[in-house]
Scaffold this motif. Structure first.
Motif, PDB file in Angstrom:
ATOM      1  N   GLU A   1       1.432  -5.534  13.009  1.00 24.93           N
ATOM      2  CA  GLU A   1       1.155  -6.794  12.496  1.00 24.93           C
ATOM      3  C   GLU A   1       1.217  -7.756  13.591  1.00 24.93           C
ATOM      4  OE1 GLU A   1       3.747  -8.067   9.513  1.00 24.93           O
ATOM      5  OE2 GLU A   1       2.354  -9.542   8.664  1.00 24.93           O
TER       6      GLU A   1
ATOM      7  N   LYS B   1      10.776  -2.526   3.745  1.00 26.08           N
ATOM      8  CA  LYS B   1      11.902  -2.708   2.994  1.00 26.08           C
ATOM      9  C   LYS B   1      12.267  -3.998   2.387  1.00 26.08           C
ATOM     10  CE  LYS B   1      14.604  -1.139   6.268  1.00 26.08           C
ATOM     11  NZ  LYS B   1      13.545  -0.735   7.386  1.00 26.08           N
ATOM     12  N   THR B   2      12.230  -4.995   3.358  1.00 26.19           N
ATOM     13  CA  THR B   2      12.311  -6.596   3.055  1.00 26.19           C
ATOM     14  C   THR B   2      11.275  -6.828   2.309  1.00 26.19           C
ATOM     15  OG1 THR B   2      13.158  -6.717   5.519  1.00 26.19           O
ATOM     16  CG2 THR B   2      12.951  -8.619   4.141  1.00 26.19           C
TER      17      THR B   2
ATOM     18  N   LYS C   1      -4.070 -11.072   5.726  1.00 29.94           N
ATOM     19  CA  LYS C   1      -2.882 -12.114   5.953  1.00 29.94           C
ATOM     20  C   LYS C   1      -2.906 -12.809   7.297  1.00 29.94           C
ATOM     21  CE  LYS C   1       2.218 -11.546   6.075  1.00 29.94           C
ATOM     22  NZ  LYS C   1       3.233 -10.552   6.162  1.00 29.94           N
TER      23      LYS C   1
ATOM     24  N   TYR D   1       0.752  -1.319  -0.008  1.00 32.82           N
ATOM     25  CA  TYR D   1      -0.094   0.166   0.030  1.00 32.82           C
ATOM     26  C   TYR D   1       0.977   1.334  -0.003  1.00 32.82           C
ATOM     27  CZ  TYR D   1      -2.877   3.496   1.897  1.00 32.82           C
ATOM     28  OH  TYR D   1      -3.876   4.714   1.806  1.00 32.82           O
TER      29      TYR D   1
ATOM     30  N   ARG E   1       5.395  -3.208  11.911  1.00 34.40           N
ATOM     31  CA  ARG E   1       5.731  -4.531  12.301  1.00 34.40           C
ATOM     32  C   ARG E   1       4.972  -4.647  13.776  1.00 34.40           C
ATOM     33  NH1 ARG E   1      11.797  -5.770  11.896  1.00 34.40           N
ATOM     34  NH2 ARG E   1      11.474  -5.961   9.790  1.00 34.40           N
TER      35      ARG E   1
ATOM     36  N   GLY F   1      10.171  -2.323   9.888  1.00 29.97           N
ATOM     37  CA  GLY F   1       8.824  -2.447   9.820  1.00 29.97           C
ATOM     38  C   GLY F   1       8.064  -1.326   8.647  1.00 29.97           C
TER      39      GLY F   1
HETATM   40  P1  ADP Z   1      11.580  -3.806   7.289  1.00 28.16           P
HETATM   41  O1  ADP Z   1      12.260  -4.654   6.139  1.00 28.16           O
HETATM   42  O2  ADP Z   1      11.263  -2.296   6.669  1.00 28.16           O
HETATM   43  O3  ADP Z   1      11.854  -3.950   8.403  1.00 28.16           O
HETATM   44  P2  ADP Z   1       9.306  -5.540   6.543  1.00 28.16           P
HETATM   45  O4  ADP Z   1       9.421  -5.478   5.042  1.00 28.16           O
HETATM   46  O5  ADP Z   1       9.671  -6.648   7.250  1.00 28.16           O
HETATM   47  O6  ADP Z   1       9.817  -4.174   7.091  1.00 28.16           O
HETATM   48  O7  ADP Z   1       7.811  -5.310   6.672  1.00 28.16           O
HETATM   49  C1  ADP Z   1       7.270  -5.889   8.027  1.00 28.16           C
HETATM   50  C2  ADP Z   1       5.653  -5.936   7.752  1.00 28.16           C
HETATM   51  O8  ADP Z   1       5.061  -5.046   7.346  1.00 28.16           O
HETATM   52  C3  ADP Z   1       5.676  -7.145   6.609  1.00 28.16           C
HETATM   53  O9  ADP Z   1       4.749  -8.042   6.943  1.00 28.16           O
HETATM   54  C4  ADP Z   1       5.376  -6.252   5.345  1.00 28.16           C
HETATM   55  O10 ADP Z   1       4.507  -7.019   4.337  1.00 28.16           O
HETATM   56  C5  ADP Z   1       4.254  -5.212   6.110  1.00 28.16           C
HETATM   57  N1  ADP Z   1       4.280  -3.846   5.509  1.00 28.16           N
HETATM   58  C6  ADP Z   1       5.228  -3.063   5.442  1.00 28.16           C
HETATM   59  N2  ADP Z   1       4.968  -1.982   4.453  1.00 28.16           N
HETATM   60  C7  ADP Z   1       3.792  -2.496   3.796  1.00 28.16           C
HETATM   61  C8  ADP Z   1       3.042  -1.905   2.827  1.00 28.16           C
HETATM   62  N3  ADP Z   1       3.307  -0.369   2.557  1.00 28.16           N
HETATM   63  N4  ADP Z   1       2.149  -2.346   2.373  1.00 28.16           N
HETATM   64  C9  ADP Z   1       1.627  -3.602   2.820  1.00 28.16           C
HETATM   65  N5  ADP Z   1       2.577  -4.314   3.682  1.00 28.16           N
HETATM   66  C10 ADP Z   1       3.597  -3.619   4.390  1.00 28.16           C
END
Ligand code: ADP
Length: 825
Positions: free
Chosen positions: A553, A369-370, A517, A332, A550, A366
């Protein structure tokens, strides 16, 4: 000197039949038997038997000659007596002869059917030899002969013993010579020598040489025997081990393992260099016996090399449309990020190469990025591997340990490739800012080589000792804090900032992505669990404090877990999570936002802070007490923040008149500055203007407006300098119910990063100096202390800076007093 008179010089002449000997020399005093087969020899023997059994024996020069001529036999031989004849089957006669005396052929008197010769006996030469000399020579001969007998092992012990008793030198020399295993010509030489001293000396020479040869022979044979013994022992033990292993069912594995490696190697697909190395290592392994510890080291190495995807690739899909769809579907918002990634892919498609800057997704935890990296991998049809660099401080973790180390392993890059199973995966280098260096080497420099498109086609891992081509790997990196990324690495990166989500964005992410999810992951159905929309906002505001999602979630997952339990335990059909019952799922509220104060207060100003998990508001409180000018700073302030407080005080002292503050306030009052949430360490220069505002408010007694928050560094002259993290700070201010935000002039450009939904509800005041900050933040401006004009003119700190009308929105801020000027009355 005594003369040797043992043999008188009576040299008699005899006519005798001659028997040529092949490979044999007969000495006087020697008894031996030999077989005779040649016709000439048989005839000579027969003649001898007719003539008082005497015969002349001499060696023929060429051992192979069947019928030697006159000149082909040695002239000197031995007159012998035939003692016995024995006819053997096949015309052979075995003869037993005894050597009598030396003789020399004078002439051949008959050649057919056998030789008859006229021989003259050779008498012992009467040389003048000292007896003791002869005795010494004899003893030497006896001693050497004993040695010789011991070394050869071919002489009967009784012969050696009997030799000791011989007293005649001639007899001794002949018996010893006849018992030596030496060549015919050497023997002939000894036979021909008439002088007894010379003969004994020659005999000694021959024996010494023979003894030496025998000793060397013995040494060689001992050595050979030892070697044979050792290898026999090893062979025997190995065979035993094999038998034991076979019995245990292990032996087969070992061989079949080598065969297995060979089969895999034969399947091909390995670069020549790799193949050569593997063949070499397999050769080493084969030679090693299976229990050798090095064997397992080599096996591990071979398995590593075989397992790596030297030539395996997935077919890359480079469709911008597909990539855009996937990114859109998975995330999103994040419009800017998605756009930058699509641009990157477009360039990649045009250039058809991965050389160039590496994308670095920078932002708090959170924020996705990943998950963006995962989506990019999916969009490009590349395998995805995440490699966490947090806490990596040793170069060997990137590049591996040399094989000489015990327990050596390849580095993380090679590990990631093995995990991917293809040579063109997308590798996410997570938390590149958490990499640090210590005495074991700098991992960042190894990383530089990995990321450098000009070098990484032959990346060398210390363990592999083989170059691996990384040029097909797509690297993405992530960082929380760009300031700790090693500078040379940062230079190579194209940074894409993901700074954090607004409450609205979080709400949408939760509704559209996280809740569906988690419901699915917990085995629930959509209709079984309902979240009221206000509940999601409550989770965001009271159960999480973060820039990403994060924690959100995690909390949603917690709700799902509890719901699943209730559905099973209480057999419920539907569970609705409401504001009221949320506490049953998540417990009591964990956070209370630092909401804006209800009333305008004196000595409390609201700052804005940046933390790795997003922004926050920060009240700064100042109390004044009658005292003697002590300054107290509490709330775990860092050095920079303490200095900011000192700067603020200096600034106030220099402007005391203008601000209507007693000039010697710093002598008469104790000042206590406190920044609440005292347990959390705080630092940084961005609280400078907030500190100054709360101090001025306390000193003047003018309240600070409750709806104003500010951020900016202060200088001694009261200028406002720029700060970082504007977006996070503004989001935090909005969350706290602030309506007016004071930002430094140079941060005006950052306002465009703020989502419109937020910025439309806020007033941004751009302040270049403290005067402007005070005009915005205080409910009224301080009244200056009026001075005589002449005094005024001398005042060094008088300033003429103007506060421009920097209010960004149309909404007018109540309580702004016009710029104060000094009016003469
Ligand atoms: P980071 O790598 O930045 O620490 P993650 O990629 O692990 O964060 O994201 C944490 C959770 O949040 C994941 O389950 C991810 O799918 C969800 N998430 C984060 N940003 C979004 C977004 N813009 N839309 C949908 N889900 C997101």
């Amino acid at each position: 000197m005594a003369e040797n008179n043992q043999n008188k010089n009576i040299e008699e002449i005899y006519s005798l039949p001659l028997l040529p000997l092949r490979g044999l020399t007969v000495f006087p005093h020697m008894v031996l038997h030999f077989d005779v087969g040649r016709k000439v020899s048989v005839k000579a023997l027969e003649q001898a038997m007719l003539n008082n059994q005497m015969i002349f024996l001499t060696a023929q020069k060429d051992i192979n000659s069947e019928s030697p001529k006159q000149g082909e036999v040695y002239k000197i031989g031995t007159i012998a007596k035939v003692k016995q004849l024995l006819r053997l089957p096949g015309d052979t006669i075995r003869v037993l002869v005894e050597g009598i005396k030396r003789a020399k052929i004078l002439k051949f008197t008959q050649t057919e059917p056998y030789f008859t010769v006229e021989v003259k006996e050779i008498a012992q030469k009467n040389t003048r030899v000292r007896k003791v000399e002869l005795e010494a020579l004899m003893r030497q001969v006896i001693m050497n002969f004993e040695n010789y007998a011991k070394l050869t092992n071919r002489i009967a012990p009784e012969i050696a013993a009997s030799i000791e008793t011989i007293e005649e030198p001639a007899r001794l020399s002949d018996i010893v010579a006849s018992n030596l295993f030496i060549k015919v010509d050497s023997k002939q030489e000894l036979l021909s020598e008439n002088n007894i001293k010379t003969r004994l000396t020659k005999l000694l020479e021959v024996m010494s040489k023979e003894i030496e040869i025998l000793q060397i022979e013995r040494e060689i044979s001992l050595k050979v025997k030892k070697q044979i013994d050792k290898s026999q022992k090893e062979y025997y033990l190995r065979e035993q081990l094999k038998a034991i292993q076979d019995e245990l069912g292990e032996g087969e594995n070992w061989n079949s393992e080598i065969e297995g490696y060979k089969e895999r190697l034969a399947l091909g697909g390995y670069p020549i260099e790799v193949e050569e190395k593997l063949i070499k290592e397999l050769g080493r392994l084969k030679k090693m016996h299976s229990a050798a510890p090095e064997g397992s080291v080599i096996r591990t190495y071979i398995e590593w090399v075989l397992d790596l995807p030297w030539n395996k690739k997935t077919e890359e899909i480079l469709s911008l449309e597909l990539a855009s769809n996937i990114l859109e579907k998975d995330h999103y918002g994040l419009e800017k990020v998605k756009e930058r990634i699509i641009e990157f892919l477009a360039v990649r498609k045009l250039k058809n190469s991965l050389k160039g800057p590496i994308i670095c997704l920078a932002g708090p935890p959170g924020v996705g990025k990943t998950s963006i990296a995962k989506s990019v991998a999916r969009a490009l049809n590349r395998k995805y591997v995440r490699l966490s660099l947090g806490g990596v401080r040793d170069e060997a973790e990137i590049r591996g340990h040399r094989r000489t180390y015990v327990g050596a392993m390849p580095g993380r890059i090679i590990n990631a490739l093995k995990q991917a199973g293809t040579k063109n995966p997308l590798i996410l280098l997570d938390e590149i800012d958490k990499m640090s260096s210590d005495f074991k080497g700098d991992p960042a420099s190894a990383m530089l080589e990995v990321l450098d498109g000009e070098q990484n086609f032959s990346f060398r891992d210390h363990y592999l000792e083989l170059p691996f081509d990384l040029s097909d790997v797509l690297f993405l990196t992530t960082a929380n804090n760009l300031s700790t990324v090693p500078k040379p690495l940062l230079d190579r990166m194209e940074v894409i900032d993901i700074s954090g989500y607004t409450e609205e964005e979080k709400y949408n992410i939760a509704e559209m992505y996280l809740i569906p999810k988690q419901i699915k992951e917990h085995g629930l159905l959509k209709r079984q669990l309902r979240f009221e929309s206000a509940v999601v906002r409550d989770i965001i505001n009271y159960y999480t404090r973060e820039a990403g999602v994060r924690g959100l979630e995690r909390n949603i997952a917690k709700v799902c877990r509890k719901a699943a339990k209730t559905i099973i335990a209480e057999d419920r059909k539907v569970i609705t999570v409401s504001k009221k019952n949320l506490v049953n799922f998540l417990g009591i509220k964990r956070y209370h936002y630092d909401k804006a104060c209800r009333i305008d207060e004196v000595g409390i100003a609201r700052g804005l802070a940046w933390t790795p998990v997003g922004g926050d508001t920060l009240s700064i409180e100042v109390n004044l007490m009658k005292g003697e000018g002590k300054i107290e700073l509490t709330g775990q302030l860092g050095d920079v923040m303490k200095e900011s407080a000192k700067i603020a005080i200096s600034y106030i002292r220099s402007r005391a008149d203008e601000l209507g503050i007693e000039n010697d306030f710093y002598k008469n009052y104790d000042i206590h500055v406190h920044v609440p949430e005292g347990a959390t360490p705080k630092d940084g220069p961005s609280a400078g203007i907030t500190l100054a505002t709360s101090l001025i408010s306390a000193l003047t007694g003018i309240p600070v407006k409750r709806c104003v928050a500010m951020t900016g560094e202060i200088t001694l002259r009261g200028k406002v300098l720029p700060i970082g993290g504007v977006k996070e700070k503004v989001l935090a201010a909005h969350r706290a119910g602030i309506t007016t935000i004071i930002l430094p002039g140079e941060n005006e450009k950052d306002i465009s990063d703020i989502p419109e939904t937020i910025s439309k509800n806020l007033n941004f005041v751009i302040a270049e100096n403290m005067e402007c900050v005070l005009q915005t933040a205080l409910t009224s401006m301080p009244i200056p202390i009026l001075k005589e004009v002449s005094e005024m003119n001398n005042d060094k700190v008088a300033h003429n800076e103007k506060c421009q009308d920097n209010i960004q929105s149309d909404a007018s801020i109540t309580g702004i007093t016009p710029k104060t000027t000094v009016i003469k009355q």
